[in-house]
Design a protein around this motif. Structure first.
Motif, PDB file in Angstrom:
ATOM      1  N   GLY A 137      10.884  42.420 -20.868  1.00 61.69           N
ATOM      2  CA  GLY A 137      11.697  42.492 -22.062  1.00 61.69           C
ATOM      3  C   GLY A 137      12.109  41.103 -22.537  1.00 61.69           C
ATOM      4  O   GLY A 137      11.859  40.099 -21.865  1.00 61.69           O
ATOM      5  N   GLY A 138      12.736  41.067 -23.706  1.00 60.30           N
ATOM      6  CA  GLY A 138      13.190  39.795 -24.232  1.00 60.30           C
ATOM      7  C   GLY A 138      13.522  39.877 -25.699  1.00 60.30           C
ATOM      8  O   GLY A 138      13.617  40.972 -26.273  1.00 60.30           O
ATOM      9  N   LEU A 139      13.693  38.716 -26.286  1.00 59.03           N
ATOM     10  CA  LEU A 139      14.004  38.593 -27.711  1.00 59.03           C
ATOM     11  C   LEU A 139      12.735  38.203 -28.455  1.00 59.03           C
ATOM     12  O   LEU A 139      12.050  37.236 -28.062  1.00 59.03           O
ATOM     13  CB  LEU A 139      15.092  37.539 -27.914  1.00 59.03           C
ATOM     14  N   VAL A 140      12.430  38.940 -29.504  1.00 60.76           N
ATOM     15  CA  VAL A 140      11.224  38.667 -30.267  1.00 60.76           C
ATOM     16  C   VAL A 140      11.519  38.878 -31.744  1.00 60.76           C
ATOM     17  O   VAL A 140      12.374  39.694 -32.110  1.00 60.76           O
ATOM     18  CB  VAL A 140      10.067  39.581 -29.792  1.00 60.76           C
ATOM     19  N   GLN A 141      10.829  38.153 -32.572  1.00 58.57           N
ATOM     20  CA  GLN A 141      10.999  38.335 -34.011  1.00 58.57           C
ATOM     21  C   GLN A 141      10.240  39.568 -34.486  1.00 58.57           C
ATOM     22  O   GLN A 141       9.238  39.974 -33.881  1.00 58.57           O
ATOM     23  CB  GLN A 141      10.494  37.105 -34.762  1.00 58.57           C
ATOM     24  N   ALA A 142      10.712  40.135 -35.580  1.00 61.33           N
ATOM     25  CA  ALA A 142      10.023  41.274 -36.170  1.00 61.33           C
ATOM     26  C   ALA A 142       8.564  40.911 -36.434  1.00 61.33           C
ATOM     27  O   ALA A 142       8.264  39.806 -36.898  1.00 61.33           O
ATOM     28  CB  ALA A 142      10.716  41.698 -37.455  1.00 61.33           C
ATOM     29  N   GLY A 143       7.693  41.850 -36.114  1.00 54.75           N
ATOM     30  CA  GLY A 143       6.262  41.611 -36.249  1.00 54.75           C
ATOM     31  C   GLY A 143       5.604  41.093 -34.988  1.00 54.75           C
ATOM     32  O   GLY A 143       4.373  41.054 -34.898  1.00 54.75           O
ATOM     33  N   GLY A 144       6.412  40.716 -34.020  1.00 49.49           N
ATOM     34  CA  GLY A 144       5.877  40.190 -32.776  1.00 49.49           C
ATOM     35  C   GLY A 144       5.489  41.280 -31.798  1.00 49.49           C
ATOM     36  O   GLY A 144       5.544  42.478 -32.109  1.00 49.49           O
ATOM     37  N   SER A 145       5.106  40.847 -30.610  1.00 43.69           N
ATOM     38  CA  SER A 145       4.624  41.767 -29.573  1.00 43.69           C
ATOM     39  C   SER A 145       5.291  41.477 -28.235  1.00 43.69           C
ATOM     40  O   SER A 145       5.704  40.346 -27.969  1.00 43.69           O
ATOM     41  CB  SER A 145       3.108  41.630 -29.413  1.00 43.69           C
ATOM     42  N   LEU A 146       5.392  42.506 -27.436  1.00 40.85           N
ATOM     43  CA  LEU A 146       5.847  42.382 -26.051  1.00 40.85           C
ATOM     44  C   LEU A 146       5.060  43.367 -25.211  1.00 40.85           C
ATOM     45  O   LEU A 146       4.658  44.435 -25.694  1.00 40.85           O
ATOM     46  CB  LEU A 146       7.339  42.697 -25.922  1.00 40.85           C
TER      47      LEU A 146
END
Length: 119
Positions: A9-18
């Motif tokens: 998990g983590g912090l990601v910008q909209a449109g990104g992937s995890l």
């Protein structure tokens, strides 16, 4: 008892992937089901999808199936949740659960991993 440990998990910008991982340990059966759930603040825990250890056909809920995928690596006792084109509404704590083949509900849970999607 099955022990589950989520990561990724983590912090990601909209449109990104995890890509989340769930490492399972303990005595499991091939027909046990591994599920991914998520819970946003103030909301109920909801099913994202699931897969059985002896089945290569995962289920992903309709609301995310065009963006999320579930896979597994039996040799590593690990189940994955790949999330693409993330949206702020995907922000939640994501949990891995195990439903034993002889039980009607998920009894074993991981501690969860936080996913935060910024706009």
């Amino acid at each position: 008892q099955v022990r589950l440990l989520e990561s990724g998990g983590g912090l990601v910008q909209a449109g990104g992937s995890l890509k989340l991982s769930c490492l399972a340990s303990g005595r499991m059966l091939p027909s046990d089901t591994m599920g991914w759930f998520r819970q946003a603040p103030g909301k109920d825990r909801e099913l994202v999808g699931h897969i059985r250890w002896n089945d290569d056909s995962p289920y992903v809920t309709d609301s995310v199936k065009d963006r999320f995928a579930i896979s597994k690596d039996n040799a590593k006792n690990t189940v994955y949740l790949e999330m693409n084109r993330l949206k702020p509404e995907d922000t939640a704590t994501y949990y891995c659960g195990c439903k034993r083949s002889y039980r009607p509900q998920y009894d074993d849970w991981g501690q969860g991993t936080q996913v935060t999607v910024s706009s």
